[in-house]
Design a protein around this motif. Sequence first.
Motif, PDB file in Angstrom:
ATOM      1  N   GLY A  64     -17.623 -23.717  18.204  1.00  0.00           N
ATOM      2  CA  GLY A  64     -18.031 -24.874  17.408  1.00  0.00           C
ATOM      3  C   GLY A  64     -16.988 -25.231  16.372  1.00  0.00           C
ATOM      4  N   ALA A  65     -17.277 -26.251  15.577  1.00  0.00           N
ATOM      5  CA  ALA A  65     -16.423 -26.576  14.436  1.00  0.00           C
ATOM      6  C   ALA A  65     -16.300 -25.328  13.567  1.00  0.00           C
ATOM      7  CB  ALA A  65     -17.014 -27.726  13.642  1.00  0.00           C
ATOM      8  N   CYS A  66     -15.111 -25.067  13.045  1.00  0.00           N
ATOM      9  CA  CYS A  66     -14.877 -23.790  12.361  1.00  0.00           C
ATOM     10  C   CYS A  66     -15.470 -23.737  10.958  1.00  0.00           C
ATOM     11  CB  CYS A  66     -13.381 -23.470  12.326  1.00  0.00           C
ATOM     12  SG  CYS A  66     -12.376 -24.683  11.465  1.00  0.00           S
ATOM     13  N   VAL A  67     -15.991 -24.853  10.467  1.00  0.00           N
ATOM     14  CA  VAL A  67     -16.680 -24.891   9.176  1.00  0.00           C
ATOM     15  C   VAL A  67     -18.039 -25.534   9.395  1.00  0.00           C
ATOM     16  CG1 VAL A  67     -16.606 -25.669   6.769  1.00  0.00           C
ATOM     17  CG2 VAL A  67     -14.479 -25.118   7.954  1.00  0.00           C
ATOM     18  N   MET A 144      -3.389 -24.652  -5.034  1.00  0.00           N
ATOM     19  CA  MET A 144      -3.491 -23.855  -3.807  1.00  0.00           C
ATOM     20  C   MET A 144      -4.502 -22.721  -3.938  1.00  0.00           C
ATOM     21  SD  MET A 144      -1.607 -25.465  -1.713  1.00  0.00           S
ATOM     22  CE  MET A 144      -1.315 -24.401  -0.312  1.00  0.00           C
ATOM     23  N   GLU A 145      -4.839 -22.330  -5.159  1.00  0.00           N
ATOM     24  CA  GLU A 145      -5.868 -21.303  -5.367  1.00  0.00           C
ATOM     25  C   GLU A 145      -7.240 -21.783  -4.904  1.00  0.00           C
ATOM     26  OE1 GLU A 145      -5.816 -20.213  -9.465  1.00  0.00           O
ATOM     27  OE2 GLU A 145      -3.658 -19.758  -9.467  1.00  0.00           O
ATOM     28  N   HIS A 146      -7.385 -23.080  -4.722  1.00  0.00           N
ATOM     29  CA  HIS A 146      -8.661 -23.668  -4.305  1.00  0.00           C
ATOM     30  C   HIS A 146      -8.779 -23.790  -2.787  1.00  0.00           C
ATOM     31  CE1 HIS A 146     -10.056 -24.925  -8.380  1.00  0.00           C
ATOM     32  NE2 HIS A 146      -8.766 -24.761  -8.629  1.00  0.00           N
ATOM     33  N   VAL A 147      -7.742 -23.383  -2.067  1.00  0.00           N
ATOM     34  CA  VAL A 147      -7.727 -23.502  -0.605  1.00  0.00           C
ATOM     35  C   VAL A 147      -8.249 -22.227   0.034  1.00  0.00           C
ATOM     36  CG1 VAL A 147      -6.245 -23.779   1.430  1.00  0.00           C
ATOM     37  CG2 VAL A 147      -5.795 -25.139  -0.641  1.00  0.00           C
ATOM     38  N   ALA A 148      -9.269 -22.364   0.890  1.00  0.00           N
ATOM     39  CA  ALA A 148      -9.744 -21.217   1.674  1.00  0.00           C
ATOM     40  C   ALA A 148      -8.844 -20.985   2.874  1.00  0.00           C
ATOM     41  CB  ALA A 148     -11.183 -21.446   2.137  1.00  0.00           C
ATOM     42  N   GLY A 149      -8.441 -22.075   3.522  1.00  0.00           N
ATOM     43  CA  GLY A 149      -7.613 -21.938   4.706  1.00  0.00           C
ATOM     44  C   GLY A 149      -7.346 -23.264   5.375  1.00  0.00           C
ATOM     45  N   TYR A 150      -6.860 -23.182   6.622  1.00  0.00           N
ATOM     46  CA  TYR A 150      -6.363 -24.346   7.339  1.00  0.00           C
ATOM     47  C   TYR A 150      -6.924 -24.380   8.757  1.00  0.00           C
ATOM     48  CZ  TYR A 150      -2.975 -23.687   3.581  1.00  0.00           C
ATOM     49  OH  TYR A 150      -2.395 -23.487   2.355  1.00  0.00           O
ATOM     50  N   CYS A 151      -6.926 -25.573   9.343  1.00  0.00           N
ATOM     51  CA  CYS A 151      -7.409 -25.714  10.714  1.00  0.00           C
ATOM     52  C   CYS A 151      -6.785 -26.941  11.359  1.00  0.00           C
ATOM     53  CB  CYS A 151      -8.933 -25.810  10.755  1.00  0.00           C
ATOM     54  SG  CYS A 151      -9.611 -27.223   9.857  1.00  0.00           S
ATOM     55  N   VAL A 152      -6.947 -27.036  12.666  1.00  0.00           N
ATOM     56  CA  VAL A 152      -6.509 -28.201  13.435  1.00  0.00           C
ATOM     57  C   VAL A 152      -7.628 -29.236  13.419  1.00  0.00           C
ATOM     58  CG1 VAL A 152      -5.693 -29.024  15.674  1.00  0.00           C
ATOM     59  CG2 VAL A 152      -5.172 -26.681  14.947  1.00  0.00           C
ATOM     60  N   PRO A 183      -9.747 -24.523  16.544  1.00  0.00           N
ATOM     61  CA  PRO A 183     -10.801 -23.551  16.801  1.00  0.00           C
ATOM     62  C   PRO A 183     -11.089 -22.572  15.656  1.00  0.00           C
ATOM     63  CG  PRO A 183      -8.787 -22.868  17.899  1.00  0.00           C
ATOM     64  CD  PRO A 183      -8.514 -24.212  17.312  1.00  0.00           C
ATOM     65  N   TRP A 184     -10.061 -22.261  14.841  1.00  0.00           N
ATOM     66  CA  TRP A 184     -10.243 -21.248  13.809  1.00  0.00           C
ATOM     67  C   TRP A 184     -10.033 -21.859  12.437  1.00  0.00           C
ATOM     68  CZ3 TRP A 184     -11.101 -18.987  18.098  1.00  0.00           C
ATOM     69  CH2 TRP A 184     -10.136 -18.854  19.108  1.00  0.00           C
ATOM     70  N   LEU A 185     -10.666 -21.271  11.456  1.00  0.00           N
ATOM     71  CA  LEU A 185     -10.274 -21.460  10.069  1.00  0.00           C
ATOM     72  C   LEU A 185      -9.354 -20.288   9.750  1.00  0.00           C
ATOM     73  CD1 LEU A 185     -10.330 -22.457   7.141  1.00  0.00           C
ATOM     74  CD2 LEU A 185     -12.489 -21.237   6.851  1.00  0.00           C
ATOM     75  N   VAL A 186      -8.068 -20.579   9.601  1.00  0.00           N
ATOM     76  CA  VAL A 186      -7.079 -19.535   9.323  1.00  0.00           C
ATOM     77  C   VAL A 186      -6.911 -19.442   7.815  1.00  0.00           C
ATOM     78  CG1 VAL A 186      -4.706 -18.762   9.724  1.00  0.00           C
ATOM     79  CG2 VAL A 186      -5.935 -20.012  11.514  1.00  0.00           C
ATOM     80  N   THR A 187      -7.205 -18.274   7.259  1.00  0.00           N
ATOM     81  CA  THR A 187      -7.204 -18.150   5.804  1.00  0.00           C
ATOM     82  C   THR A 187      -5.800 -18.319   5.231  1.00  0.00           C
ATOM     83  OG1 THR A 187      -7.172 -15.737   6.073  1.00  0.00           O
ATOM     84  CG2 THR A 187      -9.307 -16.780   5.635  1.00  0.00           C
TER      85      THR A 187
END
Length: 282
Positions: A64-67, A144-152, A183-187
């Motif tokens: 599913g959606a990663c978030v 950037m301290e407010h970022v959990a991670g990244y995704c496509v 597919p992933w939320l990459v921290t």
Amino acid sequence: MKLLRYGEKGQEKPGLLDAQGNIRDVSAHIADVAGKALDPVSLQALSNIDPSTLPLVPGSPRIGACVGQVGKFICIGLNYADHAAESGMAVPSEPVLFNKWTSAICGPNDDVEIPRGSTKTDWEVELGVVIGKGGRYIDESNAMEHVAGYCVINDVSEREWQLERGGTWDKGKGFDTFGPIGPWLVTRDEITDPHQLDLWLEVDGHRYQNGNTRTMVFQIPALIAYLSRCMSLQPGDIISTGTPPGVGLGIQPEPVFLRAGQQMRLGIAGLGEQSQRTVQAD
């Protein structure tokens, strides 16, 4: 970490991708990859768990959606100078903001629906930034301290509704299935520099987009600081940061748009790949 959500639509469970590419169930530790589970304390606690101790998810479940439970799906327009040029628009002096409705969100490999009557549905590979720590009036120096991670993200767009029918861009951006995420939320700790990532998109095996995040007009800290002056940012909010050139609208001498029965494939270095089949909306 690579966090994900797996299972049938509306019944996704939280998971983690281990070093061997297996999905591990983390539902004993977090209810969903959403909200407060994405704050720094929660992510640190998850990172301390040995993945081999987590239940192995058998088979190949739908991703599913990663978030989950996304509050805001904020998008940045014309954030690559060369994409602005191909669109025939000026490079903006301030970030161009629009929204995708949360009902557009779908899994990274789910079908994308061509809306009824559409002849101008288009593709856009984008880097997604997921907020982990909320805030207002955030300084660029610590954004950037407010970022959990990244995704496509594939910012699927219907150009007639976006550009030719008056009003804002939002209505051309928010059709159902127009927001594949994952597919992933990459921290954040796994990506050394989010402004040096190759990103690409193909349709039926033809490479249309081939860019790099280093050509962004406004980088992630500037975007977070700017957005936090307009609204409070909250854990689980998603920022889609714009697309490089190669969208169907900009192809010369004649634009190319999607039709039912095609296959999109797209990805970002270190963040995984998506693959969607286009189908006609009922």
